[in-house]
Scaffold this motif. Structure first.
Motif, PDB file in Angstrom:
ATOM      1  N   TYR A  93       0.803  -1.217   0.000  1.00 44.71           N
ATOM      2  CA  TYR A  93       0.000   0.000   0.000  1.00 44.71           C
ATOM      3  C   TYR A  93       0.838   1.270   0.000  1.00 44.71           C
ATOM      4  CZ  TYR A  93      -4.006  -3.031   1.067  1.00 44.71           C
ATOM      5  OH  TYR A  93      -4.986  -3.988   1.027  1.00 44.71           O
ATOM      6  N   SER A  94       2.104   1.174   0.377  1.00 42.10           N
ATOM      7  CA  SER A  94       2.958   2.365   0.378  1.00 42.10           C
ATOM      8  C   SER A  94       3.236   2.850  -1.045  1.00 42.10           C
ATOM      9  CB  SER A  94       4.283   2.085   1.097  1.00 42.10           C
ATOM     10  OG  SER A  94       5.079   1.173   0.364  1.00 42.10           O
ATOM     11  N   LYS A  95       3.001   2.005  -2.045  1.00 44.03           N
ATOM     12  CA  LYS A  95       3.242   2.375  -3.444  1.00 44.03           C
ATOM     13  C   LYS A  95       1.971   2.889  -4.140  1.00 44.03           C
ATOM     14  CE  LYS A  95       7.101  -0.827  -4.171  1.00 44.03           C
ATOM     15  NZ  LYS A  95       7.954  -0.142  -3.308  1.00 44.03           N
ATOM     16  N   ALA A  96       0.880   2.990  -3.396  1.00 48.58           N
ATOM     17  CA  ALA A  96      -0.389   3.447  -3.967  1.00 48.58           C
ATOM     18  C   ALA A  96      -0.327   4.933  -4.290  1.00 48.58           C
ATOM     19  CB  ALA A  96      -1.523   3.181  -2.977  1.00 48.58           C
ATOM     20  N   GLN A  97      -1.203   5.370  -5.193  1.00 52.85           N
ATOM     21  CA  GLN A  97      -1.266   6.774  -5.578  1.00 52.85           C
ATOM     22  C   GLN A  97      -2.662   7.330  -5.337  1.00 52.85           C
ATOM     23  OE1 GLN A  97      -0.014   7.078  -9.639  1.00 52.85           O
ATOM     24  NE2 GLN A  97       2.106   6.618  -9.158  1.00 52.85           N
TER      25      GLN A  97
END
Length: 149
Positions: free
Chosen positions: A19-23
């Motif tokens: 989820y840290s790579k979500a935008q």
């Protein structure tokens, strides 16, 4: 084969397990049959059933979403969290628990579907129009709804 009202994933489906790579602004759907930690798939926000959109990505699992009634998903493996809100435009119809969005399964349907319980009458910066029965506030807008059935 997808029917016309099924969401269409981008050309190369993106599975979001970190989820840290979500935008922010990306629409997602759950990979499994329920809302669990199987990850999310990034989908086209214009798809007929693209019901959830990422409002905010938090840099840790203990972070708080900004003002609003978000559905929060926490990813302890990557120390991140997502604040999800309905992907809504005026006229869209949903089945959702307006009293507890966090626990609600948020589903977008054709307005004639028997499961629909609210319709979007506006997406406002400030106050909702007179025909709205309730307003659900978020950081950048208020979702204006009327009950159906």
């Amino acid at each position: 084969m997808l029917s016309e009202d099924e969401p269409r994933a981008p050309e190369a489906a993106v599975f979001l397990t970190d989820y840290s790579k979500a935008q922010k602004g990306t629409c997602v759907r759950f990979n499994g049959p329920g809302e669990d930690d199987l990850g999310l798939t990034v989908i086209d926000c214009e798809g007929g059933r693209a019901a959830l959109k990422i409002g905010t990505v938090l840099g840790n699992t203990s972070g708080q979403c900004p003002r609003g009634d978000y559905k929060v998903l926490r990813d302890t493996r990557h120390n991140a969290a997502l604040c999800l809100l309905p992907n809504a435009r005026q006229g869209d119809c949903f089945e959702l628990d307006t009293e507890d969005l966090q626990r609600s399964v948020v589903s977008k349907f054709d307005c004639a579907a028997p499961r629909v319980n609210v319709q979007v009458v506006g997406v406002a910066r400030e106050s909702c129009p007179a025909e709205a029965e309730l307003g659900v506030p978020y950081e950048e807008m208020t979702l204006c709804l009327r009950r159906v059935r």
